[in-house]
Design a protein around this motif. Sequence first.
Motif, mmCIF file in Angstrom:
data_model
loop_
_atom_site.group_PDB
_atom_site.id
_atom_site.type_symbol
_atom_site.label_atom_id
_atom_site.label_comp_id
_atom_site.label_asym_id
_atom_site.label_seq_id
_atom_site.Cartn_x
_atom_site.Cartn_y
_atom_site.Cartn_z
ATOM 1 N N TRP A 1 24.101 32.595 6.453
ATOM 2 C CA TRP A 1 24.179 32.063 5.097
ATOM 3 C C TRP A 1 23.057 32.646 4.264
ATOM 4 O O TRP A 1 22.111 33.223 4.800
ATOM 5 C CB TRP A 1 24.084 30.523 5.111
ATOM 6 C CG TRP A 1 22.822 29.991 5.730
ATOM 7 C CD1 TRP A 1 22.554 29.863 7.073
ATOM 8 C CD2 TRP A 1 21.644 29.546 5.042
ATOM 9 N NE1 TRP A 1 21.294 29.360 7.254
ATOM 10 C CE2 TRP A 1 20.702 29.150 6.036
ATOM 11 C CE3 TRP A 1 21.292 29.423 3.704
ATOM 12 C CZ2 TRP A 1 19.441 28.655 5.704
ATOM 13 C CZ3 TRP A 1 20.041 28.923 3.372
ATOM 14 C CH2 TRP A 1 19.134 28.541 4.369
ATOM 15 N N HIS A 2 23.177 32.499 2.943
ATOM 16 C CA HIS A 2 22.205 33.061 2.015
ATOM 17 C C HIS A 2 21.812 32.009 0.981
ATOM 18 O O HIS A 2 22.667 31.274 0.474
ATOM 19 C CB HIS A 2 22.788 34.275 1.278
ATOM 20 C CG HIS A 2 23.036 35.463 2.149
ATOM 21 N ND1 HIS A 2 22.173 36.535 2.215
ATOM 22 C CD2 HIS A 2 24.048 35.749 3.015
ATOM 23 C CE1 HIS A 2 22.640 37.429 3.059
ATOM 24 N NE2 HIS A 2 23.780 36.984 3.560
ATOM 25 N N VAL A 3 20.538 31.949 0.651
ATOM 26 C CA VAL A 3 20.079 31.161 -0.488
ATOM 27 C C VAL A 3 20.629 31.807 -1.749
ATOM 28 O O VAL A 3 20.574 33.032 -1.914
ATOM 29 C CB VAL A 3 18.544 31.102 -0.543
ATOM 30 C CG1 VAL A 3 18.071 30.445 -1.838
ATOM 31 C CG2 VAL A 3 18.005 30.358 0.670
ATOM 32 N N PHE A 4 21.188 30.998 -2.655
ATOM 33 C CA PHE A 4 21.813 31.564 -3.842
ATOM 34 C C PHE A 4 20.805 32.356 -4.670
ATOM 35 O O PHE A 4 19.692 31.905 -4.942
ATOM 36 C CB PHE A 4 22.434 30.466 -4.712
ATOM 37 C CG PHE A 4 23.015 31.018 -5.987
ATOM 38 C CD1 PHE A 4 24.155 31.800 -5.940
ATOM 39 C CD2 PHE A 4 22.400 30.791 -7.213
ATOM 40 C CE1 PHE A 4 24.692 32.348 -7.102
ATOM 41 C CE2 PHE A 4 22.926 31.327 -8.386
ATOM 42 C CZ PHE A 4 24.088 32.105 -8.322
ATOM 43 N N ASP A 5 21.235 33.538 -5.085
ATOM 44 C CA ASP A 5 20.417 34.412 -5.911
ATOM 45 C C ASP A 5 21.353 35.131 -6.878
ATOM 46 O O ASP A 5 22.130 36.008 -6.481
ATOM 47 C CB ASP A 5 19.670 35.419 -5.037
ATOM 48 C CG ASP A 5 18.749 36.339 -5.827
ATOM 49 O OD1 ASP A 5 18.755 36.262 -7.080
ATOM 50 O OD2 ASP A 5 18.033 37.136 -5.203
ATOM 51 N N ALA A 6 21.296 34.755 -8.154
ATOM 52 C CA ALA A 6 22.199 35.327 -9.153
ATOM 53 C C ALA A 6 21.984 36.825 -9.330
ATOM 54 O O ALA A 6 22.869 37.513 -9.864
ATOM 55 C CB ALA A 6 22.020 34.607 -10.486
ATOM 56 N N LYS A 7 20.829 37.335 -8.900
ATOM 57 C CA LYS A 7 20.545 38.761 -9.063
ATOM 58 C C LYS A 7 21.281 39.626 -8.038
ATOM 59 O O LYS A 7 21.323 40.849 -8.187
ATOM 60 C CB LYS A 7 19.041 39.008 -8.981
ATOM 61 C CG LYS A 7 18.243 38.376 -10.129
ATOM 62 C CD LYS A 7 16.793 38.820 -10.134
ATOM 63 C CE LYS A 7 16.033 38.308 -8.916
ATOM 64 N NZ LYS A 7 15.885 36.836 -8.917
#
Length: 414
Positions: free
Chosen positions: A159-165
């Motif tokens: 899983w990934h921590v949300f990052d809009a970049k």
Amino acid sequence: MNSILRMAATAVLTLALAACATTPAPSTAPTPAHSVLLVSIDGFRPDYLGKGNTPNLDRVAAAGVRAEWMNPSFPSLTFPNHYTLVTGLRPDHHGIVHNNMSDPELGKFSLSKREAVQNPRWWGGEPIWVGVQKAGYPTAAMFWPGSEAPILGAHPTRWHVFDAKVTNTQRVNTVTGWMREPMNTRPRFATLYFDEVDHEAHSFGPFSEQATGAVRAVDTAIGDLFAQMQRDGSAATTNVIIVSDHGMAPVTPSQRINIADMVPTDWVEVVAAGQTVGFNPKQGYEAQASQRLLGTHEHYTCWDKSKIPAKFHYGSNARIPAIVCLMQTGWDALYPDTFAKAKGQTQTRGSHGFDPYSADMRAAFIAIGPDIAQGKVIPAFDNVDVYPLMMHLLKVPAAPNDGDLAPVRGVLRQ
């Protein structure tokens, strides 16, 4: 033949060749399930399709199954509905009752509070990745509300921590990399999330040039996703379900209300502003606040939480404020300081959180894959039904949920 139709044909041919092969001795082993990839395009209205801006999504919809639309759950907000999609539970039952909440033990919850978002005590029910991992299979999430918390002691396998970049291309490449792995590590269930359409539609309105550009960009990413899956063969073993969490309505500068004009702010705690507005009257002001707020007003209606209309399936959870107001579609209720800052602005914006059964809040649903019917359009259904559909495709027992497989049986290949 274009690439997406070729993908569908490849999947059909693969199944046909398997059926024509020499019949093996009878086996009691269960038929292996295909993977499910759940793709969310945040804020994508179903009427964006077929307008010349979504050639890839249009081809997927034509080759597979498209719903006329999908009804979000109340409130029609991002976190409640994304978590409903992966649990099959209404927000009233899974506990993510709004993007902004208050809990007597846990304090405040908002999308920007990382410690709250990652605290499993906020998240009820059993998300699909937990059930799939309990059955012994790996999972993965390329962003999804809830995936950052160890719910019932478990994150998705990856899983990934949300990052809009993180760009659309990076998101697609990560997911296609997962899906081409060997069966022992390849996720049986995975997610992919795009936020660009929601962001641009909020800032400039759902029919703006900027929102249209975001729709085109995400459609390009979807085309890349399917092209890669066709090349590496994972298309033949993956059922892809593309959804949105809600639609988006235009809000003009003249359609904003100051919350202080709804009720004196020293009478109440404002739990949430916007479109689904929550108030907890302060001690000693219960009668005054109720008298001022409850009932139908020019641009909003307020209810005691115990008397919210049954169609919304909302009102029993302890996190729901004592008084809930629903704004008329296209109207926003703003905190006094936000309202003051908005004076003089001329830009039409976009909002959601309105009546989930209104046309502007409708969500999209498209599916394609080896277990999905071809060339069908099915009637609208509620988004709680996506979870039992996915569990059926995965051949994994569903946790208790509010959904029903019957309205979505037409999605399945017979």
